[in-house]
Write an enzyme that holds these catalytic residues in place. Structure first.
Site, PDB file in Angstrom:
ATOM      1  N   GLY A   8      -0.565   4.933  -0.941  1.00 60.21           N
ATOM      2  CA  GLY A   8      -1.637   5.554  -0.158  1.00 60.21           C
ATOM      3  C   GLY A   8      -1.173   6.773   0.626  1.00 60.21           C
ATOM      4  O   GLY A   8       0.008   7.157   0.574  1.00 60.21           O
ATOM      5  N   GLN A   9      -2.111   7.354   1.365  1.00 52.99           N
ATOM      6  CA  GLN A   9      -1.802   8.586   2.100  1.00 52.99           C
ATOM      7  C   GLN A   9      -0.617   8.388   3.042  1.00 52.99           C
ATOM      8  O   GLN A   9       0.325   9.184   3.039  1.00 52.99           O
ATOM      9  CB  GLN A   9      -3.027   9.059   2.915  1.00 52.99           C
ATOM     10  CG  GLN A   9      -2.801  10.412   3.573  1.00 52.99           C
ATOM     11  CD  GLN A   9      -3.764  10.704   4.715  1.00 52.99           C
ATOM     12  OE1 GLN A   9      -4.440   9.805   5.228  1.00 52.99           O
ATOM     13  NE2 GLN A   9      -3.834  11.955   5.124  1.00 52.99           N
TER      14      GLN A   9
ATOM     15  N   GLY B 295       0.834  -1.206   0.000  1.00 51.00           N
ATOM     16  CA  GLY B 295       0.000   0.000   0.000  1.00 51.00           C
ATOM     17  C   GLY B 295       0.865   1.252   0.000  1.00 51.00           C
ATOM     18  O   GLY B 295       0.550   2.246   0.663  1.00 51.00           O
TER      19      GLY B 295
ATOM     20  N   LYS C  47     -11.065  -3.691  11.913  1.00 51.44           N
ATOM     21  CA  LYS C  47      -9.898  -3.239  12.689  1.00 51.44           C
ATOM     22  C   LYS C  47      -9.861  -3.922  14.064  1.00 51.44           C
ATOM     23  O   LYS C  47      -8.788  -4.272  14.551  1.00 51.44           O
ATOM     24  CB  LYS C  47      -9.893  -1.713  12.822  1.00 51.44           C
ATOM     25  CG  LYS C  47      -9.463  -1.008  11.530  1.00 51.44           C
ATOM     26  CD  LYS C  47      -8.030  -1.362  11.161  1.00 51.44           C
ATOM     27  CE  LYS C  47      -7.616  -0.871   9.796  1.00 51.44           C
ATOM     28  NZ  LYS C  47      -6.291  -1.364   9.394  1.00 51.44           N
TER      29      LYS C  47
ATOM     30  N   ASP D 297      -0.518  -7.506  -4.683  1.00 49.79           N
ATOM     31  CA  ASP D 297      -1.927  -7.457  -4.310  1.00 49.79           C
ATOM     32  C   ASP D 297      -2.034  -8.261  -3.020  1.00 49.79           C
ATOM     33  O   ASP D 297      -1.753  -9.461  -3.006  1.00 49.79           O
ATOM     34  CB  ASP D 297      -2.763  -8.094  -5.428  1.00 49.79           C
ATOM     35  CG  ASP D 297      -4.245  -8.111  -5.088  1.00 49.79           C
ATOM     36  OD1 ASP D 297      -4.592  -7.816  -3.920  1.00 49.79           O
ATOM     37  OD2 ASP D 297      -5.047  -8.438  -5.984  1.00 49.79           O
TER      38      ASP D 297
ATOM     39  N   TYR E  49     -15.478  -1.025   8.623  1.00 51.60           N
ATOM     40  CA  TYR E  49     -14.061  -0.711   8.812  1.00 51.60           C
ATOM     41  C   TYR E  49     -13.653  -0.981  10.269  1.00 51.60           C
ATOM     42  O   TYR E  49     -12.642  -1.642  10.538  1.00 51.60           O
ATOM     43  CB  TYR E  49     -13.836   0.760   8.453  1.00 51.60           C
ATOM     44  CG  TYR E  49     -12.435   1.284   8.663  1.00 51.60           C
ATOM     45  CD1 TYR E  49     -11.349   0.729   8.002  1.00 51.60           C
ATOM     46  CD2 TYR E  49     -12.213   2.378   9.510  1.00 51.60           C
ATOM     47  CE1 TYR E  49     -10.072   1.235   8.184  1.00 51.60           C
ATOM     48  CE2 TYR E  49     -10.941   2.890   9.686  1.00 51.60           C
ATOM     49  CZ  TYR E  49      -9.874   2.317   9.024  1.00 51.60           C
ATOM     50  OH  TYR E  49      -8.611   2.823   9.200  1.00 51.60           O
TER      51      TYR E  49
ATOM     52  N   ILE F 260      -5.612  11.238  10.013  1.00 53.47           N
ATOM     53  CA  ILE F 260      -4.260  11.679   9.651  1.00 53.47           C
ATOM     54  C   ILE F 260      -4.353  12.803   8.614  1.00 53.47           C
ATOM     55  O   ILE F 260      -5.036  12.680   7.596  1.00 53.47           O
ATOM     56  CB  ILE F 260      -3.424  10.509   9.076  1.00 53.47           C
ATOM     57  CG1 ILE F 260      -3.369   9.337  10.075  1.00 53.47           C
ATOM     58  CG2 ILE F 260      -2.022  10.980   8.700  1.00 53.47           C
ATOM     59  CD1 ILE F 260      -2.661   9.626  11.388  1.00 53.47           C
TER      60      ILE F 260
HETATM   61  N1  SER Z   1      -9.111   8.260   8.873  1.00 50.22           N
HETATM   62  C1  SER Z   1      -9.778   7.000   8.999  1.00 50.22           C
HETATM   63  C2  SER Z   1     -11.144   7.069   8.417  1.00 50.22           C
HETATM   64  O1  SER Z   1     -11.719   8.132   8.444  1.00 50.22           O
HETATM   65  C3  SER Z   1      -9.854   6.578  10.440  1.00 50.22           C
HETATM   66  O2  SER Z   1      -8.920   5.592  10.692  1.00 50.22           O
HETATM   67  O3  SER Z   1     -11.647   6.087   7.971  1.00 50.22           O
END
Ligand code: SER
Length: 320
Positions: free
Chosen positions: A11-12, A8, A147, A53, A143, A173
């Site tokens: 990504g950000q 990844g 987690k 992947d 999500y 973040i």
């Molecule tokens: N920045 C993330 C989100 O908004 C939180 O872990 O999904």
């Protein structure tokens, strides 16, 4: 010297973490894992890359063997808002991707695996202020479900197989290099870009929505400090709360107004409001502070100054 694979890496967080890890461990020792068949634009020429992947275990095994990888950083994930649009995709990438990483790490006797978690593990029933390290984990998003399960899975591999797995619960973040992809905290990045480009922003959460947030330099610092911490000193592994700052959308706008007085903000909450409402206002990160010396550097105004400086530069160069 470590041999690290960052899955990844476009990504950000992955895009900046890969650069930082290359500075620390040498370009050739940090492999950028990308989903596409071409080198990552922002990292091109700075070190090796591989198509990885996370859902393809054979591809993952091949990359690990090709580069003698001993550390995996798994930044591949579907975030909260995208996850609510496509819960099965979130389950697939976040859970099947993770179990692939952990199994490959176990089979190849990997030295370390870093698997980030999130404030999304908390749900409406957890205390909202200074949310404790140990509390009820009943998230209301897919999500968050993945987690929580990911933290438990990582801890299981530590206990059952003695694998060194570590993780921390990132807050929202904020950064100016790569845009975040599909989270409920994305407004805290978009607001800076719009402030510079147009002087106004229509925010998708209410003015009084308060969340834990962190500036990218602190995110990189916390990740690397946890990776480098003495394993023997850690009394927990995959679920460290890490705090930096906590502000409402209104306070964020006020911070921007200090530097752009004509900035205007309006509020039009959408479905991401409910996700944000289910998360803490702030977290208690005393265990991270005690066990591996966590201490953030940036507060809201310091972050605002740096974000505006960097985004103005991009704007002047016509990059945004
Ligand atoms: N920045 C993330 C989100 O908004 C939180 O872990 O999904």
């Amino acid at each position: 010297m470590r041999k690290i694979l960052v899955i990844g890496s476009t990504g950000q967080i992955g895009s900046e973490l890969t650069v930082r890890l290359r500075e620390l461990y040498g370009n050739e020792n940090v492999v950028a894992g990308v989903l596409e068949d071409r080198p990552p634009e922002k990292l091109d020429g700075t070190g090796p890359w591989e198509r990885v992947d996370v859902l393809d275990r054979r591809e993952l095994i091949a990359s690990v063997k090709n580069h003698s990888i001993d550390t995996i950083v798994n930044m591949a994930a579907i975030l909260s808002a995208t996850g609510e649009k496509n819960p099965m995709l979130a389950w697939d990438v976040n859970m099947n991707g993770l179990i692939n990483v952990l199994e490959v790490a176990r089979e190849s006797k990997m030295k370390q695996v870093l698997v980030p978690s999130s404030i999304a593990v908390f749900g409406p029933s957890a205390p909202a202020r200074d949310t404790p390290q140990e509390t009820v984990l009943k998230p209301s998003t897919m999500y968050g479900v993945t987690k929580v399960a990911g933290e438990l899975l990582g801890d299981y591999y530590v206990k059952r197989y003695g694998l060194d797995v570590r993780g921390l619960r990132y807050p929202g973040i904020i950064s100016h290099v790569t845009m975040p992809g599909g989270g409920a905290t994305d407004y805290a990045v978009a607001i800076y870009y719009e402030a510079v480009k147009t002087g106004r922003y229509n925010c998708f959460v209410n003015e009084d929505t308060r969340l834990p947030m962190m500036y990218m330099p602190d995110c990189l610092k916390s990740t690397i400090e946890l990776m480098q911490a003495d394993f023997g000193r850690l009394r927990r592994h995959c679920d460290f709360n890490v705090g930096a700052m906590s502000f409402s959308a209104g306070e964020l706008a006020a911070s921007i107004k200090k530097y752009i007085p004509e900035f205007e903000i309006s509020y039009k909450p959408d479905s991401r409001q409910e996700i944000a409402d289910s998360w803490p206002d702030s977290v208690d990160d005393s265990e991270a502070r005690e066990q591996w010396g966590w201490k953030p550097d940036y507060d809201l105004d310091a972050m605002t100054r740096d974000m505006l400086r960097a985004i103005r530069e991009k704007h002047k160069k016509g990059l945004i």
